[in-house]
Design a protein around this motif. Structure first.
Motif, PDB file in Angstrom:
ATOM      1  N   ILE A  92       0.855  -1.193   0.000  1.00  0.00           N
ATOM      2  CA  ILE A  92       0.000   0.000   0.000  1.00  0.00           C
ATOM      3  C   ILE A  92       0.892   1.244   0.000  1.00  0.00           C
ATOM      4  N   PRO A  93       1.889   1.343   0.908  1.00  0.00           N
ATOM      5  CA  PRO A  93       2.849   2.457   0.791  1.00  0.00           C
ATOM      6  C   PRO A  93       3.616   2.453  -0.525  1.00  0.00           C
ATOM      7  N   ASN A  94       4.029   1.266  -0.965  1.00  0.00           N
ATOM      8  CA  ASN A  94       4.808   1.190  -2.205  1.00  0.00           C
ATOM      9  C   ASN A  94       4.008   1.701  -3.397  1.00  0.00           C
ATOM     10  N   GLY A  95       2.726   1.313  -3.474  1.00  0.00           N
ATOM     11  CA  GLY A  95       1.887   1.762  -4.584  1.00  0.00           C
ATOM     12  C   GLY A  95       1.726   3.261  -4.607  1.00  0.00           C
ATOM     13  N   GLY A  96       1.574   3.852  -3.403  1.00  0.00           N
ATOM     14  CA  GLY A  96       1.423   5.298  -3.341  1.00  0.00           C
ATOM     15  C   GLY A  96       2.695   6.034  -3.702  1.00  0.00           C
ATOM     16  N   ILE A  97       3.811   5.616  -3.104  1.00  0.00           N
ATOM     17  CA  ILE A  97       5.080   6.312  -3.322  1.00  0.00           C
ATOM     18  C   ILE A  97       5.567   6.125  -4.752  1.00  0.00           C
ATOM     19  N   THR A  98       5.462   4.900  -5.290  1.00  0.00           N
ATOM     20  CA  THR A  98       5.952   4.639  -6.644  1.00  0.00           C
ATOM     21  C   THR A  98       5.167   5.421  -7.687  1.00  0.00           C
ATOM     22  N   ASN A  99       3.843   5.462  -7.523  1.00  0.00           N
ATOM     23  CA  ASN A  99       3.002   6.133  -8.518  1.00  0.00           C
ATOM     24  C   ASN A  99       3.007   7.647  -8.374  1.00  0.00           C
ATOM     25  N   PHE A 100       3.299   8.134  -7.163  1.00  0.00           N
ATOM     26  CA  PHE A 100       3.189   9.567  -6.930  1.00  0.00           C
ATOM     27  C   PHE A 100       4.511  10.200  -6.480  1.00  0.00           C
ATOM     28  N   PHE A 101       5.631   9.481  -6.719  1.00  0.00           N
ATOM     29  CA  PHE A 101       6.882  10.045  -6.219  1.00  0.00           C
ATOM     30  C   PHE A 101       7.199  11.384  -6.879  1.00  0.00           C
ATOM     31  N   SER A 102       6.847  11.528  -8.171  1.00  0.00           N
ATOM     32  CA  SER A 102       7.111  12.816  -8.839  1.00  0.00           C
ATOM     33  C   SER A 102       6.302  13.940  -8.204  1.00  0.00           C
ATOM     34  N   GLN A 103       5.001  13.666  -7.957  1.00  0.00           N
ATOM     35  CA  GLN A 103       4.164  14.672  -7.315  1.00  0.00           C
ATOM     36  C   GLN A 103       4.638  14.974  -5.898  1.00  0.00           C
ATOM     37  N   LEU A 104       5.134  13.922  -5.225  1.00  0.00           N
ATOM     38  CA  LEU A 104       5.624  14.105  -3.863  1.00  0.00           C
ATOM     39  C   LEU A 104       6.839  15.025  -3.866  1.00  0.00           C
ATOM     40  N   ILE A 105       7.745  14.806  -4.814  1.00  0.00           N
ATOM     41  CA  ILE A 105       8.948  15.645  -4.892  1.00  0.00           C
ATOM     42  C   ILE A 105       8.574  17.064  -5.327  1.00  0.00           C
ATOM     43  N   VAL A 106       7.604  17.186  -6.233  1.00  0.00           N
ATOM     44  CA  VAL A 106       7.125  18.517  -6.632  1.00  0.00           C
ATOM     45  C   VAL A 106       6.558  19.262  -5.426  1.00  0.00           C
ATOM     46  N   SER A 107       5.889  18.496  -4.527  1.00  0.00           N
ATOM     47  CA  SER A 107       5.321  19.131  -3.331  1.00  0.00           C
ATOM     48  C   SER A 107       6.412  19.649  -2.396  1.00  0.00           C
ATOM     49  N   PHE A 108       7.661  19.185  -2.593  1.00  0.00           N
ATOM     50  CA  PHE A 108       8.770  19.699  -1.783  1.00  0.00           C
ATOM     51  C   PHE A 108       9.301  21.020  -2.333  1.00  0.00           C
TER      52      PHE A 108
END
Length: 514
Positions: A309-325
């Protein structure tokens, strides 16, 4: 006289038999040799003897060599291991890296289609020659990936991606079986960590290539859409590698062209210690039932579901997560690559140390603890602290270590070919379900903090740590029970018992790795 015939005259009565806690029938000391010797033996059960006519493929290696002693000294062992490594590991690493790279460029429908086909893949892996079936799947998955460049709408993309999942689904369970076939228990953790670490190499390579294409096309333009170029190049490369895989990878030790006849037998002999052989092409219903009733199966499955569940979120949204930084979309492609380096180092390091100290579970759990620390940094640090939150993201990439350790333990701790493929299929189905659930926790309304997703990730990883402790305790508990059976003075081991395709529950000689 054959092994089965040597027991044909043994007398048994219902009172002569007892069952251990695992349900395995064991003959009591009152069983005697039908030859009149009167020797007290704790002979193999009827259930075990039944497997003599449906034994493992490894038995074929020793047909016609009865009574001959094979000498496998340390020098020969090391030489043979080097030869196996150089022929198997490079091609497995490249294929697995391509598998992840191909998935990265088709994330929008990733995961769901694979659930349907894991059962099909499991049955095909049992019946068909493993290497030939795997190479066929690799070639087809590459050709279908090329077709992604021609899709015109979402429905076409979903249809092509479904077919892609059909063939990709064979890779991970197939590689787990290759590892259990060719390597001893003490070697499997390191090897699994190495070929799985090429996910990280693919993340680094894919991020750099994607950044280069994005920058190049933004400056110079292109006559064909950049995403089409990526699909065509990676698809054709995958198919070419699949053709090489067909000629390099043998189905098992018995048809390895790069081994001499003697080396083939020695390659089988060196994995005798695994107590599980190299494969059996017959589906066995009782092994399926045992797999479904084994607590270890569901502990593995629970981990795969909860951890991914964490892997699916982080893998699919890692770009958005980094953009949020606070970084741009193009920067996110490049800044995501160090996460792949973290994955490489932690997977190889965890696999090596787990094998060296004989404790894969506890050592791999350190990667999960590191990941929890990373996610706490993302949650606790202010939005203005871009560098600190990015460092937290990099730490989360250590989370794969227990997943890979458990994947290697399916190779090591699950015996019986039908049972092993069943457990591997359930483990990877749970992996897919987790990857479907994970992205749903990243809602647009929660941007840029994504607090619900971050809390979900921390809770899931905490539950995974508890599950890992249960698996560690359960394996130790089963080892103590088996040691007690072997310690009984009446216990006798059947000759070539390792090659009877017994399950880990059936075989008193089987020792669970930790």
């Amino acid at each position: 006289m054959s092994q089965k015939e040597s027991y044909a005259n043994a007398t048994m009565t219902p009172s002569d038999m007892e069952k251990d806690e695992a349900g395995t029938t064991i003959l009591s000391p009152s069983v005697t040799d039908g030859g009149g010797g009167g020797q007290s033996l704790k002979m193999p059960s009827k259930k075990m003897l039944k497997h003599v006519n449906d034994a493992d493929e490894a038995m074929k290696a020793f047909e016609g060599y009865e009574g001959e002693v094979l000498v496998l000294d340390e020098s020969m062992r090391r030489k043979l291991l080097r030869k196996i490594d150089w022929h198997l590991m490079p091609i497995m690493c490249i294929v697995y890296g391509l598998n992840f790279l191909d998935s990265m460029i088709a994330l929008f429908v990733r995961g769901g289609e694979e659930i349907i086909v894991y059962k099909i893949a499991r049955n095909d892996v049992i019946r068909l020659p493993l290497a030939k079936y795997s190479s066929f799947c690799i070639i087809m998955w590459g050709l279908i990936l090329c077709c992604m460049a021609g899709v015109k709408n979402f429905a076409g993309a979903v249809a092509v991606r479904f077919l892609l999942g059909v063939f990709e689904a064979a890779v991970t369970p197939g590689f787990a079986l290759f590892t259990s076939q060719w390597y001893t228990k003490k070697e499997q953790g390191t090897r699994t960590g190495i070929w799985f670490s090429f996910n990280g190499f693919a993340q680094v390579f894919g991020g750099c290539v994607a950044y280069g294409i994005a920058r190049g096309t933004s400056i110079h333009g292109s006559s064909i859409a950049p995403w089409k170029i990526v699909f065509l190049v990676t698809g054709l490369l995958t198919s070419c590698v699949g053709i090489i895989f067909l000629f390099v990878m043998p189905d098992n030790q018995l048809n390895a062209r790069w081994l001499t006849k003697t080396e083939r037998r020695l390659a089988v002999e060196r994995v005798r210690i695994n107590q599980q052989g190299i494969g059996n092409k017959h589906f066995k219903m009782y092994q399926l039932k045992e797999a479904l009733l084994d607590p270890l199966t569901w502990a593995f499955t629970f981990y795969a579901l909860t951890a991914d569940i964490p892997n699916g979120g982080i893998t699919n949204f890692f770009s958005q997560l980094i953009v949020s930084f606070g970084y741009t979309n193009q920067q996110s492609l490049l800044y995501g690559t160090p996460g792949g380096v973290v994955e490489i180092v932690t997977l190889i390091g965890s696999g090596y140390l787990g094998d060296k100290f004989g404790n894969r579970i506890l050592i791999s759990s350190s990667g999960l603890i590191i990941s929890i620390v990373g996610m706490l940094l993302i949650v606790a640090l202010p939005l203005s602290n871009n560098g600190g939150r990015l460092a937290g993201y990099y730490l989360t990439q250590a989370s794969a270590t227990p997943f890979v350790a458990l994947l290697s333990l399916i190779s090591t701790n699950v015996a019986g070919y039908t049972k092993k493929t069943t457990v591997a299929a359930l483990y990877l189905i749970a992996y897919c379900v987790g990857n479907i659930i994970g992205p749903q926790t990243f809602t647009p309304a929660s941007a840029p903090r994504y607090k619900p997703a971050e809390i979900t990730i921390i809770c899931c990883w905490g539950a995974c740590l508890i599950d890992l402790m249960f698996i560690w305790w359960y394996c130790r508990h089963q080892n103590r029970k088996k040691a007690a059976v072997r310690a009984q003075p009446e216990y006798r081991k059947l000759e070539n018992q390792e090659w009877l395709d017994l399950t880990d529950k059936e075989n008193p000689e089987f020792i669970y790795a930790l």
